[in-house]
Design an enzyme around this catalytic site. Sequence first.
Site, short mmCIF file in Angstrom:
data_model
loop_
_atom_site.label_atom_id
_atom_site.label_comp_id
_atom_site.label_asym_id
_atom_site.label_seq_id
_atom_site.Cartn_x
_atom_site.Cartn_y
_atom_site.Cartn_z
N GLY A 188 -20.48 6.63 3.85
CA GLY A 188 -19.11 7.24 3.12
C GLY A 188 -19.68 7.07 1.50
O GLY A 188 -20.17 5.46 0.93
N LYS A 200 0.88 -0.79 -0.41
CA LYS A 200 0.10 -0.29 0.22
C LYS A 200 0.71 1.39 -0.22
O LYS A 200 1.78 0.48 -0.11
CB LYS A 200 -0.86 -0.19 0.91
N VAL A 223 -16.42 3.39 -4.05
CA VAL A 223 -17.62 2.01 -3.03
C VAL A 223 -19.66 1.93 -2.90
O VAL A 223 -19.66 1.43 -2.99
CB VAL A 223 -16.38 1.44 -2.74
N GLY A 280 -18.11 7.14 -1.87
CA GLY A 280 -17.27 7.39 -2.53
C GLY A 280 -17.27 6.52 -3.72
O GLY A 280 -18.89 5.99 -4.34
P1 NAI Z 1 -13.60 7.07 -1.93
O1 NAI Z 1 -12.67 8.42 -1.11
O2 NAI Z 1 -14.13 7.48 -3.37
O3 NAI Z 1 -15.01 8.16 -0.99
C1 NAI Z 1 -14.71 7.53 0.34
C2 NAI Z 1 -16.57 8.77 0.85
O4 NAI Z 1 -16.27 8.72 2.48
C3 NAI Z 1 -16.41 9.92 0.29
O5 NAI Z 1 -17.63 9.58 -0.13
C4 NAI Z 1 -16.24 10.44 1.67
O6 NAI Z 1 -16.52 12.01 2.13
C5 NAI Z 1 -16.64 9.91 2.98
N1 NAI Z 1 -16.42 10.37 4.13
C6 NAI Z 1 -14.90 10.78 4.96
N2 NAI Z 1 -14.97 10.63 6.18
C7 NAI Z 1 -17.03 10.28 6.46
C8 NAI Z 1 -17.21 9.95 7.84
N3 NAI Z 1 -16.83 9.89 8.67
N4 NAI Z 1 -18.76 10.17 7.15
C9 NAI Z 1 -19.40 9.55 6.06
N5 NAI Z 1 -18.57 9.67 5.19
C10 NAI Z 1 -17.26 10.31 4.92
O7 NAI Z 1 -12.77 6.22 -1.18
P2 NAI Z 1 -13.26 4.89 -1.47
O8 NAI Z 1 -12.53 4.18 -2.99
O9 NAI Z 1 -14.94 4.50 -1.74
O10 NAI Z 1 -12.87 3.72 -0.64
C11 NAI Z 1 -14.68 3.76 0.60
C12 NAI Z 1 -12.91 2.23 1.52
O11 NAI Z 1 -13.25 1.28 1.25
C13 NAI Z 1 -11.44 2.98 1.55
O12 NAI Z 1 -11.68 2.85 3.56
C14 NAI Z 1 -11.15 2.40 0.57
O13 NAI Z 1 -9.77 1.77 1.67
C15 NAI Z 1 -11.84 0.70 0.99
N6 NAI Z 1 -11.66 -0.22 -0.24
C16 NAI Z 1 -11.51 0.69 -1.47
C17 NAI Z 1 -11.76 -0.07 -2.64
C18 NAI Z 1 -11.76 0.23 -4.06
O14 NAI Z 1 -12.03 0.05 -4.29
N7 NAI Z 1 -11.97 1.68 -4.52
C19 NAI Z 1 -11.48 -1.61 -2.36
C20 NAI Z 1 -11.26 -1.66 -1.55
C21 NAI Z 1 -10.94 -1.39 0.08
#
Ligand code: NAI
Length: 345
Positions: free
Chosen positions: A172, A79, A176, A174
């Site tokens: 969240g 990572k 995913v 984002g």
């Molecule tokens: P992202 O950055 O696209 O989305 C994260 C979202 O969470 C954002 O919309 C942000 O505003 C929101 N957020 C942050 N803190 C918050 C809180 N306290 N309360 C509510 N919302 C909050 O990230 P992504 O790529 O969607 O990843 C999300 C999670 O899934 C992370 O922990 C990541 O490590 C994990 N993950 C992602 C993968 C992927 O394919 N993108 C694969 C495996 C795990």
Amino acid sequence: MQLEEISVPGYKRVVRFEDSTCGLRGFLSIHDTTLGPALGGTRIWHYPSDSPALEDVLRLSRAMTYKAALAELPCGGGKAVIFSHPGLQREAAFTAYGHLVESLEGQFFTGPDVGVTETDLEIMKTTTRFVAVHSDPGLGDLNQMTAQGVWYGMRACLDFTGLEKPRVVIQGLGHVGMALARILAADGFGLAVADIDALRAAEARKNFDATVIDPAIALSTDCTVLAPCALGGVIQRSNSNAIRARIICGSANNILASLEAGDDLAQRDILYAPDYLVNAGGLIRGAEFQLLKKPDSHVSIGSIYDRTMQVLTLAKHRAVSPARIADELAEARLRQGHSSGASVS
Ligand code: NAI
């Protein structure tokens, strides 16, 4: 680019990198390559100092090793985290970071994680071969595949408990979380959503008829399934008592701050789907595409359902938390790899 090697017991290689010409600073961790080269996304976040960033990259890279092992993939865990700050010249920084990844000569393959955009990955692609981007012919959307895997895990939890007409809280929205919301809405699940970005929550309300809730109460909202899809460490011993969901199943890496927090959930009869088991969809596709040249990974991602069932069944049988069972299964596979002498130098 300045590189500082950091010796961390149990980790194959940890590096602090810095390029002052563009404000790039961060850490890259290769945890284990017993089963193959290290795969893992790159995260960009507002870390207040080195210490939480280093802690994050160590926990995340270790979890990638476990994720790959449990999913029976021929890869290890790595990572990288980059400091987000006003002085960061994003294009130059991702170009330089791509050079760093390239210099590892395939020991580390990377892709998206929190805060990293498709544009950032495309910029990296100009300087490294070892990054997965959406436009790679035949790769597909890794975020979507992660969401799909979480959905399989959630289905297994629902079938295991026999709970019907679920109401799901997504923390969240984002890459995913939003994709998961789309899948669940299409399945007719009731949705409540929380994001610190009000625009994303409003988008989910408009598109999926989701109820918007305050992020401060997301964890304690009464629901069938809580899907943490933001950052890790959200469930701790100190707040596990406040959880009112029957099932916890989400994409966030390291949802549990500790294994003991998982024990607390098990004692309260809250079913926890181990994060690195259910969020492996993107990794499965990335590994099968990059390392095995497979044209399609739908069947492998679908196997998250069976693996979740296996872990939940064993956990029930042995009266321990599913998080501990997942760790045991992953560690057994790593031990097998060690004893067969497999390792990538
Ligand atoms: P992202 O950055 O696209 O989305 C994260 C979202 O969470 C954002 O919309 C942000 O505003 C929101 N957020 C942050 N803190 C918050 C809180 N306290 N309360 C509510 N919302 C909050 O990230 P992504 O790529 O969607 O990843 C999300 C999670 O899934 C992370 O922990 C990541 O490590 C994990 N993950 C992602 C993968 C992927 O394919 N993108 C694969 C495996 C795990």
